[in-house]
Design a protein around this motif. Structure first.
Motif, PDB file in Angstrom:
ATOM      1  N   LYS A  49      34.517  19.910 -38.041  1.00 25.51           N
ATOM      2  CA  LYS A  49      33.345  20.826 -39.305  1.00 25.51           C
ATOM      3  C   LYS A  49      33.168  20.219 -40.761  1.00 25.51           C
ATOM      4  CE  LYS A  49      34.561  25.566 -41.795  1.00 25.51           C
ATOM      5  NZ  LYS A  49      35.081  25.987 -42.150  1.00 25.51           N
ATOM      6  N   ASP A  50      35.381  19.467 -40.880  1.00 24.55           N
ATOM      7  CA  ASP A  50      34.620  18.649 -41.942  1.00 24.55           C
ATOM      8  C   ASP A  50      34.871  16.849 -41.783  1.00 24.55           C
ATOM      9  OD1 ASP A  50      36.979  18.353 -40.690  1.00 24.55           O
ATOM     10  OD2 ASP A  50      38.332  19.249 -42.825  1.00 24.55           O
ATOM     11  N   MET A  51      34.841  17.139 -40.398  1.00 26.13           N
ATOM     12  CA  MET A  51      34.237  15.089 -40.455  1.00 26.13           C
ATOM     13  C   MET A  51      36.502  14.485 -40.291  1.00 26.13           C
ATOM     14  SD  MET A  51      32.286  14.821 -38.244  1.00 26.13           S
ATOM     15  CE  MET A  51      32.408  13.112 -37.758  1.00 26.13           C
ATOM     16  N   ARG A  52      37.471  15.170 -40.158  1.00 20.79           N
ATOM     17  CA  ARG A  52      38.447  14.782 -40.277  1.00 20.79           C
ATOM     18  C   ARG A  52      39.626  14.615 -39.147  1.00 20.79           C
ATOM     19  NH1 ARG A  52      39.564  13.756 -45.537  1.00 20.79           N
ATOM     20  NH2 ARG A  52      41.334  13.321 -45.188  1.00 20.79           N
ATOM     21  N   TYR A  53      40.079  13.264 -39.250  1.00 17.71           N
ATOM     22  CA  TYR A  53      41.464  13.461 -38.192  1.00 17.71           C
ATOM     23  C   TYR A  53      42.984  13.951 -38.539  1.00 17.71           C
ATOM     24  CZ  TYR A  53      42.750   9.236 -39.834  1.00 17.71           C
ATOM     25  OH  TYR A  53      43.261   8.359 -40.265  1.00 17.71           O
ATOM     26  N   PHE A  73      36.692  10.565 -40.261  1.00 15.77           N
ATOM     27  CA  PHE A  73      36.638   9.756 -39.117  1.00 15.77           C
ATOM     28  C   PHE A  73      34.643   9.852 -38.503  1.00 15.77           C
ATOM     29  CE2 PHE A  73      36.902  14.069 -37.345  1.00 15.77           C
ATOM     30  CZ  PHE A  73      36.184  14.166 -36.035  1.00 15.77           C
ATOM     31  N   GLU A  74      34.435   9.130 -38.325  1.00 12.50           N
ATOM     32  CA  GLU A  74      32.923   9.211 -37.587  1.00 12.50           C
ATOM     33  C   GLU A  74      32.806   8.779 -36.246  1.00 12.50           C
ATOM     34  OE1 GLU A  74      30.723   6.430 -39.578  1.00 12.50           O
ATOM     35  OE2 GLU A  74      32.230   6.052 -41.792  1.00 12.50           O
ATOM     36  N   ILE A  75      31.699   9.666 -35.610  1.00 12.86           N
ATOM     37  CA  ILE A  75      32.041   9.831 -33.784  1.00 12.86           C
ATOM     38  C   ILE A  75      30.413   9.966 -33.781  1.00 12.86           C
ATOM     39  CG2 ILE A  75      32.105  12.644 -34.069  1.00 12.86           C
ATOM     40  CD1 ILE A  75      34.475  11.878 -31.680  1.00 12.86           C
ATOM     41  N   LYS A  76      30.199   9.401 -33.185  1.00 16.32           N
ATOM     42  CA  LYS A  76      28.547   9.336 -32.111  1.00 16.32           C
ATOM     43  C   LYS A  76      29.087   9.530 -30.861  1.00 16.32           C
ATOM     44  CE  LYS A  76      26.634   5.221 -34.969  1.00 16.32           C
ATOM     45  NZ  LYS A  76      26.124   4.903 -35.168  1.00 16.32           N
ATOM     46  N   PRO A  77      29.299  11.326 -29.819  1.00 15.62           N
ATOM     47  CA  PRO A  77      29.426  11.077 -29.171  1.00 15.62           C
ATOM     48  C   PRO A  77      28.559  10.673 -27.587  1.00 15.62           C
ATOM     49  CG  PRO A  77      29.526  13.154 -30.352  1.00 15.62           C
ATOM     50  CD  PRO A  77      29.170  11.778 -30.632  1.00 15.62           C
ATOM     51  N   GLU A  78      27.375  10.123 -28.036  1.00 12.68           N
ATOM     52  CA  GLU A  78      26.141  10.377 -27.380  1.00 12.68           C
ATOM     53  C   GLU A  78      26.631   8.866 -26.435  1.00 12.68           C
ATOM     54  OE1 GLU A  78      25.132   9.556 -31.163  1.00 12.68           O
ATOM     55  OE2 GLU A  78      25.222  11.704 -30.472  1.00 12.68           O
ATOM     56  N   ILE A  79      27.052   7.766 -27.894  1.00 10.25           N
ATOM     57  CA  ILE A  79      27.655   7.561 -26.873  1.00 10.25           C
ATOM     58  C   ILE A  79      29.049   6.613 -26.610  1.00 10.25           C
ATOM     59  CG2 ILE A  79      25.047   6.033 -27.374  1.00 10.25           C
ATOM     60  CD1 ILE A  79      25.889   4.465 -29.949  1.00 10.25           C
ATOM     61  N   MET A  80      30.091   7.395 -26.762  1.00  8.24           N
ATOM     62  CA  MET A  80      30.963   7.192 -27.430  1.00  8.24           C
ATOM     63  C   MET A  80      31.835   6.115 -28.410  1.00  8.24           C
ATOM     64  SD  MET A  80      31.350   7.540 -22.839  1.00  8.24           S
ATOM     65  CE  MET A  80      33.489   8.332 -23.032  1.00  8.24           C
ATOM     66  N   ASN A  99      38.736   5.985 -40.295  1.00  7.98           N
ATOM     67  CA  ASN A  99      38.972   5.270 -41.646  1.00  7.98           C
ATOM     68  C   ASN A  99      40.437   5.528 -42.097  1.00  7.98           C
ATOM     69  OD1 ASN A  99      35.901   5.471 -41.940  1.00  7.98           O
ATOM     70  ND2 ASN A  99      35.594   6.943 -42.534  1.00  7.98           N
ATOM     71  N   GLN A 100      40.552   4.693 -42.899  1.00  9.48           N
ATOM     72  CA  GLN A 100      41.743   4.603 -43.729  1.00  9.48           C
ATOM     73  C   GLN A 100      42.242   5.646 -44.398  1.00  9.48           C
ATOM     74  OE1 GLN A 100      44.598   1.903 -43.486  1.00  9.48           O
ATOM     75  NE2 GLN A 100      45.640   3.570 -43.805  1.00  9.48           N
ATOM     76  N   PHE A 113      50.726   2.369 -33.325  1.00 12.08           N
ATOM     77  CA  PHE A 113      49.953   3.843 -33.387  1.00 12.08           C
ATOM     78  C   PHE A 113      48.938   3.938 -34.081  1.00 12.08           C
ATOM     79  CE2 PHE A 113      49.229   8.333 -35.030  1.00 12.08           C
ATOM     80  CZ  PHE A 113      48.288   8.799 -33.819  1.00 12.08           C
ATOM     81  N   LEU A 114      49.149   3.832 -35.318  1.00 19.80           N
ATOM     82  CA  LEU A 114      48.179   4.037 -36.380  1.00 19.80           C
ATOM     83  C   LEU A 114      47.315   2.719 -36.773  1.00 19.80           C
ATOM     84  CD1 LEU A 114      50.211   5.287 -39.654  1.00 19.80           C
ATOM     85  CD2 LEU A 114      48.463   6.256 -38.605  1.00 19.80           C
ATOM     86  N   LYS A 115      47.613   1.523 -36.064  1.00 20.28           N
ATOM     87  CA  LYS A 115      46.823   0.700 -36.167  1.00 20.28           C
ATOM     88  C   LYS A 115      46.306   0.638 -35.181  1.00 20.28           C
ATOM     89  CE  LYS A 115      46.794  -4.760 -35.526  1.00 20.28           C
ATOM     90  NZ  LYS A 115      47.693  -6.076 -35.231  1.00 20.28           N
ATOM     91  N   ALA A 116      46.327   1.342 -34.154  1.00 23.40           N
ATOM     92  CA  ALA A 116      45.145   1.533 -33.023  1.00 23.40           C
ATOM     93  C   ALA A 116      43.999   2.844 -32.992  1.00 23.40           C
ATOM     94  CB  ALA A 116      46.347   1.583 -31.804  1.00 23.40           C
ATOM     95  N   LEU A 117      44.476   3.382 -34.273  1.00 21.29           N
ATOM     96  CA  LEU A 117      44.020   4.082 -34.589  1.00 21.29           C
ATOM     97  C   LEU A 117      41.828   3.864 -35.730  1.00 21.29           C
ATOM     98  CD1 LEU A 117      45.047   7.979 -35.599  1.00 21.29           C
ATOM     99  CD2 LEU A 117      44.196   7.250 -33.734  1.00 21.29           C
ATOM    100  N   LEU A 118      42.906   2.748 -36.552  1.00 24.25           N
ATOM    101  CA  LEU A 118      42.107   2.050 -37.187  1.00 24.25           C
ATOM    102  C   LEU A 118      41.515   0.881 -36.319  1.00 24.25           C
ATOM    103  CD1 LEU A 118      43.857   2.130 -40.765  1.00 24.25           C
ATOM    104  CD2 LEU A 118      42.405   3.585 -39.851  1.00 24.25           C
ATOM    105  N   THR A 119      41.615   0.395 -35.862  1.00 31.39           N
ATOM    106  CA  THR A 119      40.787  -0.787 -35.134  1.00 31.39           C
ATOM    107  C   THR A 119      40.033  -0.621 -34.263  1.00 31.39           C
ATOM    108  OG1 THR A 119      43.369  -2.085 -35.034  1.00 31.39           O
ATOM    109  CG2 THR A 119      41.561  -3.083 -33.862  1.00 31.39           C
ATOM    110  N   ALA A 120      40.227   0.780 -32.879  1.00 35.81           N
ATOM    111  CA  ALA A 120      39.077   1.487 -32.299  1.00 35.81           C
ATOM    112  C   ALA A 120      37.824   1.433 -33.070  1.00 35.81           C
ATOM    113  CB  ALA A 120      40.166   2.426 -32.014  1.00 35.81           C
TER     114      ALA A 120
END
Length: 146
Positions: A65-69, A82-89, A94-95, A112-119
């Protein structure tokens, strides 16, 4: 004959009206839809996580709804966009922000935070989500429980 035609026409009209008045159904979510679920961390950099305080398992949720995690790193609340393109996974976290409470599992939280921001992409296998960077081994694995 005219009587039969009138009744058939009336019946078709009633069926048409009933179908228009029924509630629309939402399509079932894709098995790869990772939004609206709470994902609990199980693995970081190929190793199962071990927490000093198992009650504070790191987790996150994605809200379209608000593109937030939002979530928790183990003792600190986290959140951002966050930004997502589910059709291409593809995904990009974003920080965001985090509270600043010291805790026993701070190293796990930082990884954990580093993994989120690196993915930059993800894969889903059943109820397991992997966050990945390019085609390397998964940075983190999560499980969704109903």
């Amino acid at each position: 004959m005219k009587f039969l035609y009138t009744h058939i026409t009336s019946l078709l009209f009633v069926i048409l009206m009933a179908s228009c008045m029924s509630k629309p159904t939402t399509p079932p979510s894709s098995p790869n839809d990772i939004t609206g679920k709470t994902w609990k961390l199980t693995e970081l950099n190929g190793r199962p996580i071990t927490l000093k305080n198992p009650k504070s398992n790191p987790h996150f949720s994605l809200h379209m709804k608000d593109m937030r995690y939002e979530g928790n790193g183990s003792c600190n609340g986290i959140g951002g966009t966050f930004e997502i393109k589910p059709e291409i996974m593809r995904i990009k976290f974003n920080q965001g922000m985090s509270t600043m409470i010291a805790c026993e599992d701070l190293e796990t939280e930082q990884l954990f935070l580093k993994a989120l921001l690196t993915a930059d992409n993800y894969t889903v296998n059943g109820n397991t989500l992997s966050l990945n960077k390019a085609k390397m081994a998964p940075l983190a694995k999560f499980v969704w429980q109903k």
